[in-house]
Scaffold this motif. Structure first.
Motif, PDB file in Angstrom:
ATOM      1  N   TRP A 112       0.726  -1.255   0.079  1.00 33.47           N
ATOM      2  CA  TRP A 112       0.274   0.089  -0.021  1.00 33.47           C
ATOM      3  C   TRP A 112       0.836   1.175   0.036  1.00 33.47           C
ATOM      4  CZ3 TRP A 112      -3.642  -2.300   4.236  1.00 33.47           C
ATOM      5  CH2 TRP A 112      -4.448  -3.143   3.523  1.00 33.47           C
ATOM      6  N   SER A 132       2.128   1.759  -3.436  1.00 33.49           N
ATOM      7  CA  SER A 132       1.149   2.119  -4.286  1.00 33.49           C
ATOM      8  C   SER A 132       0.744   3.522  -4.431  1.00 33.49           C
ATOM      9  CB  SER A 132      -0.140   1.360  -3.989  1.00 33.49           C
ATOM     10  OG  SER A 132      -0.767   1.889  -3.086  1.00 33.49           O
ATOM     11  N   LEU A 133       0.985   4.239  -3.150  1.00 38.57           N
ATOM     12  CA  LEU A 133       1.142   5.520  -3.112  1.00 38.57           C
ATOM     13  C   LEU A 133       2.244   6.355  -3.784  1.00 38.57           C
ATOM     14  CD1 LEU A 133      -0.578   8.145  -2.207  1.00 38.57           C
ATOM     15  CD2 LEU A 133       0.764   8.083   0.203  1.00 38.57           C
ATOM     16  N   ILE A 146      -2.255  -2.507  -4.767  1.00 35.61           N
ATOM     17  CA  ILE A 146      -3.541  -2.274  -3.760  1.00 35.61           C
ATOM     18  C   ILE A 146      -4.162  -3.730  -3.753  1.00 35.61           C
ATOM     19  CG2 ILE A 146      -5.848  -1.474  -3.543  1.00 35.61           C
ATOM     20  CD1 ILE A 146      -4.600   1.290  -4.729  1.00 35.61           C
ATOM     21  N   PHE A 190      -9.296   0.237   1.142  1.00 41.24           N
ATOM     22  CA  PHE A 190      -8.514  -0.296  -0.076  1.00 41.24           C
ATOM     23  C   PHE A 190      -8.878  -1.282  -1.042  1.00 41.24           C
ATOM     24  CE2 PHE A 190      -4.504   1.217   2.155  1.00 41.24           C
ATOM     25  CZ  PHE A 190      -3.958   2.148   1.142  1.00 41.24           C
ATOM     26  N   SER A 193      -6.294   6.762  -0.709  1.00 41.80           N
ATOM     27  CA  SER A 193      -5.107   5.853  -0.195  1.00 41.80           C
ATOM     28  C   SER A 193      -4.422   6.674   0.787  1.00 41.80           C
ATOM     29  CB  SER A 193      -4.097   5.799  -1.100  1.00 41.80           C
ATOM     30  OG  SER A 193      -4.525   4.940  -2.316  1.00 41.80           O
TER      31      SER A 193
END
Length: 169
Positions: free
Chosen positions: A36, A39-40, A63, A108, A132
């Protein structure tokens, strides 16, 4: 009190939750956290590169991997929660930790759907990025509660007498 404290140190199922002194939950939580957060990073980077599609798709995959990892971590984490005596501050902390983590996982999961039905060829839209960020803030709070369970209350941490053997010369 010592009996209740000792109860929270031993697994409900060593095969599923990890043996005494080696719980699986802290190992498994690294998967969703890493996925996660990364992913950001991909989301933000998608606004900087010339061709953002690969970062947008990568963030979507991360995610999804994070949600699956969170479900695995939640399964063994729930087994760890079962050994904490009810009515204690540690149990209340565990309930808050679990509730917040479930909210993050659902958040998510929604983010995955939101992105999957949208365009994956452009930079990630600001709405999914904001979701997010909110989920990661809640994740940080929930994670601190998990740390409190382990480091302050000693849930699934071996007794100090056993820890002391690691410091004998």
């Amino acid at each position: 009190m010592d009996e209740l404290h000792e109860q929270a140190k031993h697994p409900a199922s060593a095969a599923m939750a990890g043996p005494y002194g080696h719980p699986f939950h802290p190992i498994l939580v690294t998967i969703p956290i890493g996925a996660w957060v990364t992913s950001l990073v991909f989301d933000i980077a998608s606004h900087v590169v010339d061709d953002p599609a690969f970062l947008n798709r990568g963030a979507l995959w991360l995610i999804g991997i994070g949600v699956l990892g969170a479900l695995a971590a939640a399964t063994v984490g729930f087994l760890d929660l079962l050994v904490i005596p009810t009515g204690t501050e540690a149990f209340r902390t565990g309930i808050w930790h679990m509730s917040l983590m479930l909210a993050v996982t659902i958040g998510f999961g929604f983010a995955f759907w939101w992105r999957a039905v949208g365009s994956l060829d452009d930079a990630v839209a600001y709405g999914p990025i904001a979701l997010s960020v909110v989920c990661l803030v809640v994740l940080t709070i929930a994670g601190s509660l998990g740390g409190k369970l382990a480091y302050r209350y000693g849930v699934r941490v071996v007794a100090e007498a056993e820890q002391a053997t690691g410091f004998v010369r």
